[in-house]
Write a protein that holds these residues in place. Structure first.
Motif, short mmCIF file in Angstrom:
data_model
loop_
_atom_site.label_atom_id
_atom_site.label_comp_id
_atom_site.label_asym_id
_atom_site.label_seq_id
_atom_site.Cartn_x
_atom_site.Cartn_y
_atom_site.Cartn_z
N VAL A 26 0.85 -1.19 0.00
CA VAL A 26 0.00 0.00 0.00
C VAL A 26 0.89 1.25 0.00
N PRO A 27 1.02 1.94 -1.14
CA PRO A 27 1.78 3.20 -1.15
C PRO A 27 0.94 4.32 -0.53
N THR A 28 1.54 5.14 0.30
CA THR A 28 0.78 6.20 0.98
C THR A 28 1.52 7.53 0.92
N PHE A 29 0.74 8.59 0.81
CA PHE A 29 1.25 9.95 0.92
C PHE A 29 0.20 10.78 1.66
N ASN A 30 0.47 11.05 2.93
CA ASN A 30 -0.43 11.85 3.78
C ASN A 30 -1.85 11.27 3.80
N GLU A 31 -1.94 10.01 4.17
CA GLU A 31 -3.23 9.32 4.24
C GLU A 31 -3.59 8.92 5.67
N SER A 32 -3.14 9.67 6.65
CA SER A 32 -3.33 9.27 8.05
C SER A 32 -4.80 9.08 8.41
N ALA A 33 -5.70 9.86 7.80
CA ALA A 33 -7.12 9.77 8.13
C ALA A 33 -7.77 8.50 7.59
N ASN A 34 -7.09 7.80 6.68
CA ASN A 34 -7.66 6.60 6.07
C ASN A 34 -7.10 5.29 6.62
N ILE A 35 -6.02 5.35 7.36
CA ILE A 35 -5.27 4.15 7.73
C ILE A 35 -6.10 3.18 8.57
N ARG A 36 -6.70 3.67 9.66
CA ARG A 36 -7.45 2.78 10.56
C ARG A 36 -8.62 2.13 9.82
N GLN A 37 -9.32 2.91 8.99
CA GLN A 37 -10.45 2.35 8.25
C GLN A 37 -9.97 1.29 7.26
N LEU A 38 -8.86 1.54 6.59
CA LEU A 38 -8.34 0.58 5.63
C LEU A 38 -7.95 -0.73 6.31
N LEU A 39 -7.23 -0.65 7.42
CA LEU A 39 -6.82 -1.86 8.14
C LEU A 39 -8.04 -2.61 8.70
N HIS A 40 -9.05 -1.85 9.13
CA HIS A 40 -10.29 -2.48 9.61
C HIS A 40 -10.96 -3.26 8.47
N ARG A 41 -11.02 -2.68 7.28
CA ARG A 41 -11.64 -3.37 6.15
C ARG A 41 -10.84 -4.59 5.73
N ILE A 42 -9.52 -4.48 5.77
CA ILE A 42 -8.70 -5.64 5.43
C ILE A 42 -8.94 -6.77 6.43
N ASP A 111 -4.39 1.09 -3.28
CA ASP A 111 -4.22 2.44 -2.75
C ASP A 111 -4.59 2.49 -1.27
N GLY A 112 -4.13 3.55 -0.60
CA GLY A 112 -4.39 3.69 0.82
C GLY A 112 -5.57 4.58 1.16
N ASP A 113 -6.39 4.97 0.16
CA ASP A 113 -7.49 5.90 0.41
C ASP A 113 -8.85 5.22 0.50
N CYS A 114 -8.85 3.87 0.54
CA CYS A 114 -10.07 3.05 0.66
C CYS A 114 -10.93 3.04 -0.60
N GLN A 115 -10.41 3.50 -1.72
CA GLN A 115 -11.16 3.42 -2.97
C GLN A 115 -11.05 2.05 -3.63
N HIS A 116 -10.06 1.26 -3.22
CA HIS A 116 -9.91 -0.12 -3.67
C HIS A 116 -10.42 -1.03 -2.57
N ASP A 226 -15.74 5.66 -3.39
CA ASP A 226 -15.43 7.02 -2.95
C ASP A 226 -14.31 6.98 -1.92
N ARG A 227 -13.56 8.07 -1.89
CA ARG A 227 -12.55 8.21 -0.85
C ARG A 227 -13.21 8.20 0.52
N PHE A 228 -12.55 7.56 1.50
CA PHE A 228 -13.07 7.60 2.86
C PHE A 228 -12.81 8.96 3.49
N ALA A 229 -11.62 9.52 3.28
CA ALA A 229 -11.26 10.82 3.85
C ALA A 229 -10.17 11.45 2.99
N GLY A 230 -10.04 12.76 3.09
CA GLY A 230 -9.00 13.48 2.37
C GLY A 230 -9.39 13.80 0.94
N GLU A 231 -8.41 14.31 0.20
CA GLU A 231 -8.63 14.74 -1.18
C GLU A 231 -7.72 13.98 -2.13
#
Length: 387
Positions: A26-42, A111-116, A226-231
């Motif tokens: 998972v490549p990330t760039f300033n995705e701190s707001a999405n991390i917990r949700q992504l790991l929860h979904r995984i 991706d780390g933004d929960c769109q995948h 859709d993105r979970f958080a951020g732009e």
């Protein structure tokens, strides 16, 4: 060999041999707001019988690495973070680092933004095992897929245009891949050839498919969410990087580079003529004006070949060294062409027009070969160091 059952998006369960393990890169760039949700979904999506680890390759300038480490404490699978101080190659470069570091039989890039959706991970692996494919692409453009998460008509149009352009430039390499812009795919670690990859920007699947496509490729549909958080990180600058990336891939072979070299050389007539017009309008005699105007064409050509043809071969010499060598070759071309035309006419009895055309071709080939060998070929010390 043990078996596990993977969901197949409403088409029924499919039994396949269980792979040894899966690494999610998972490549990330300033995705701190999405991390917990992504790991929860995984955690919710990946079966316990499918051994899993998550590797974040992080280029962030915020607290994303700290958030990953904290969230990892609650995960039932290993989570690691590789933070890069220098984001070489952008997102694609981060993925390549992850491919090199992964140790599992299968690697899934997402991706780390929960769109995948992580719920698709088991099916990506199951499809690869069932079809014996080395690469399985999650596609928005086959039946059952959707690009719903793309925000607005502009991004939809850009995505479709980029897909069309890539497939038009690489019809053979991208045959059977309906969504080469996808950042969601699974690949066998045995099929990874990370050393030949030269990523630039977001489109790592395109890079991988063109430079080292596995022989057998499969696809599964997915709904881009859709993105979970951020732009979105998609910008006009990334669009330009994508175009440079396409140009670099298209001109990877010497024959393609020669064609590009010729087209760029032809475009140099524009600044040459503009410069000649401006200098003669200022009262300069046409002979010195042409000499100076020709240098404008040389600089124009140099800037274009630097960006479009030899971008990945510029580190071997300093820019002023490359420019000086290129200018010397370009001006030597002019000096050589006149006596060569005279030789073809006087010695071989050719007409002036045909002699000029042949001389242009011969000096063009010599200039291209000289540029490859004297300007952009790594020096011996560089080659020995690389070996």
């Amino acid at each position: 060999m043990s078996e596990y059952t993977a969901p197949a998006l409403g088409r029924g369960a499919v039994e396949v041999p269980e792979p040894g393990a899966v690494t999610l890169v998972v490549p990330t760039f300033n995705e701190s707001a999405n991390i917990r949700q992504l790991l929860h979904r995984i955690t919710e999506s990946v079966p316990a019988r499918l051994p899993c680890e998550v590797l974040f390759v992080d280029d962030s300038t915020d607290d994303t690495p700290e958030v990953i480490r904290a969230a990892a404490q609650d995960c039932p699978f290993p989570v690691a973070v590789l933070h890069r101080e220098e984001p070489v190659g952008g997102l694609g470069g981060a993925v390549v680092e992850g491919l090199k570091a992964a140790t599992s039989d299968w690697i899934v890039v997402m991706d780390g933004d929960c769109q995948h959706p992580p719920s698709l991970v088991p099916e990506l692996v199951a499809t690869g095992e069932r079809t014996n494919a080395a690469l399985v692409v999650a596609s928005r453009y086959i039946e059952g897929g959707s690009r719903a998460g793309l925000a607005g008509g502009y991004r939809v149009a850009v995505s479709r245009g980029a897909t069309w352009l890539a497939k038009a430039l690489f019809p053979r390499r991208l045959h059977g891949i309906s969504d080469p812009m996808s950042g969601f795919f699974a690949i066998r670690r045995s099929a990874v050839t990370a050393d030949v990859l030269k990523p630039l920007g977001y489109k790592i699947l395109l890079e991988l498919a063109v430079r080292s496509r596995p022989r057998r490729v499969a696809e599964v549909p997915f709904v881009f969410q859709d993105r979970f958080a951020g732009e979105s990180k998609s910008t006009a600058q990334e669009g330009l990087r994508f175009l440079r990336h396409l140009a670099g891939l298209r001109t990877a072979s010497p024959a393609a580079r020669m064609v590009g070299f010729g087209l760029i050389g032809a475009s140099g007539f524009v600044p040459n003529l503009v410069g000649l017009w401006a200098l003669t309008a200022l009262g300069m005699h046409y002979v010195p004006a042409e000499i100076l105007a020709n240098q404008l064409g040389v600089v124009w050509n140099f800037l274009l070949i630097e960006q479009l043809l030899f971008r990945d071969r510029r580190a071997h010499r300093r820019w002023w060294d490359r420019l000086g060598r290129f200018a010397l070759l370009a001006n030597a071309d002019l000096v050589l062409r006149i006596p060569l035309i005279a030789l073809l006419v006087g010695r071989f009895g050719m007409g002036a027009l045909s002699a000029t055309a042949l001389a242009l071709v011969m000096t063009f080939v010599l200039r291209f070969v000289g540029t490859e060998a004297l300007v952009y070929l790594p020096r011996r010390t560089d080659r020995k160091r690389a070996a």
